[in-house]
Motif scaffolding. Structure first.
Motif, mmCIF file in Angstrom:
data_model
loop_
_atom_site.group_PDB
_atom_site.id
_atom_site.type_symbol
_atom_site.label_atom_id
_atom_site.label_comp_id
_atom_site.label_asym_id
_atom_site.label_seq_id
_atom_site.Cartn_x
_atom_site.Cartn_y
_atom_site.Cartn_z
ATOM 1 N N THR A 134 42.902 27.679 44.967
ATOM 2 C CA THR A 134 43.603 28.683 45.081
ATOM 3 C C THR A 134 43.178 30.004 44.670
ATOM 4 O OG1 THR A 134 45.330 27.291 45.081
ATOM 5 C CG2 THR A 134 45.989 29.793 44.748
ATOM 6 N N ALA A 173 42.581 35.351 53.451
ATOM 7 C CA ALA A 173 43.724 35.672 53.454
ATOM 8 C C ALA A 173 44.849 34.805 54.132
ATOM 9 C CB ALA A 173 43.995 36.961 54.160
ATOM 10 N N VAL A 174 44.468 34.318 55.084
ATOM 11 C CA VAL A 174 45.510 33.476 55.510
ATOM 12 C C VAL A 174 45.506 32.095 54.976
ATOM 13 C CG1 VAL A 174 46.012 31.988 57.868
ATOM 14 C CG2 VAL A 174 45.188 34.141 58.186
ATOM 15 N N ALA A 180 47.810 32.733 52.150
ATOM 16 C CA ALA A 180 49.201 32.792 52.369
ATOM 17 C C ALA A 180 49.893 31.373 52.523
ATOM 18 C CB ALA A 180 49.378 33.669 53.576
ATOM 19 N N ALA A 187 50.910 29.874 49.381
ATOM 20 C CA ALA A 187 51.893 30.320 48.763
ATOM 21 C C ALA A 187 53.310 29.495 48.474
ATOM 22 C CB ALA A 187 52.503 31.775 49.373
#
Length: 278
Positions: A48, A210-211, A214, A217
């Motif tokens: 992460t 970035a994806v 996300a 998350a």
């Protein structure tokens, strides 16, 4: 080790990660993950945290490379969006496979990719229906055009579509190594010069990282953000320097360095996989 010592080590490691990403277009996550593990983070935390490092660093490097004229932005964005779909599917599939098997598969993949690039470099093949104009790459045969009339080199477009999907699947399945997969894919599928492949790959890596971040998350995985911040700042600064360096280096030297780096990562990963499997 105390926190100041860990932060200092993170800064040094971050500088190397940034240089690798900026100059070669790859090496970020494959370096960031073991660095974070060595600094005391668990595998999930390291993965992460590395996504944060790589996403921010790749974006900074992509901006610098674009200013230098070494980025095909449209192709990078398109490649990244296609690869993202594959990455999500690959990440889901990876949960059913033992970690040692993933490491072994990654090592084999890198050996194959490194071997292909080394042979290609040795033969001195330079792709290219392309030339530079005012420091920028001009593509003589665009894959798809809309003006003055619509035209599509569909077999070539399909090749890029399949390649991007496979890259996304492998990136999601193996968890790391986006740059090591994207750069060879751009070299072999689009026949880009190494400096443009490295620059364009940064756009792809920034999107997929970035994806992926996300998607993680809310998963309850929280790395040590102080270490992640130190890595990110150091790697971002040196990524800019690396991207500028790539614009000045001889492309043959850059190609050789990238092939050597891929093979080195393959050997390192193979050693880890053998240790885990035995």
């Amino acid at each position: 080790m105390t926190l100041p010592v860990l932060v200092a080590l993170a800064v040094v490691a971050g500088a190397l990660i940034g240089l690798s990403l900026g100059a070669l277009g790859g090496g970020g996550s494959i370096l960031a993950v073991p660095v974070l593990v060595a600094l005391g983070q668990g595998p999930a935390q390291a993965t992460t945290g590395s996504l944060v490092v790589v996403a921010v660093t790749s974006l900074a490097g992509a901006v610098t490379a674009h200013r230098a004229g070494n980025v095909l932005l449209g192709r990078g964005v398109a490649f990244g969006l296609v690869a993202t779909g594959g990455a999500v599917a690959g990440a889901r599939a990876s949960s059913a496979v033992p970690e040692a098997v993933l490491l072994a598969a990654f090592a084999v993949l890198m050996l194959v990719v490194g071997g292909v690039l080394a042979v290609r470099q040795w033969r001195g093949r330079h792709a290219a229906p392309a030339h530079r104009s005012a420091g920028r790459l001009v593509i003589d045969d665009p894959i798809i055009t809309f003006s003055p009339t619509f035209a599509c080199q569909c077999p070539r477009a399909l090749k890029v579509l399949v390649t991007a999907t496979v890259v996304g699947l492998l990136t999601g399945f193996l968890g790391v190594g986006g740059g090591f997969l994207v750069v060879p894919a751009l070299l072999l599928a689009l026949s880009l010069p190494i400096d443009f492949a490295a620059g364009t790959s940064l756009v792809v890596i920034a999107i997929t990282s970035a994806v992926a971040l996300a998607a993680r998350a809310g998963a309850g995985v929280s790395p040590d953000w102080t270490l992640v911040a130190a890595l990110t700042v150091a790697s971002t600064v040196t990524a800019v320097a690396g991207a500028r360096l790539a614009d000045r280096l001889d492309t043959r030297l850059l190609s050789t360095a990238f092939a050597a780096l891929v093979l080195a990562v393959a050997a390192y990963t193979a050693a880890l996989a053998l240790h885990a499997l035995v």
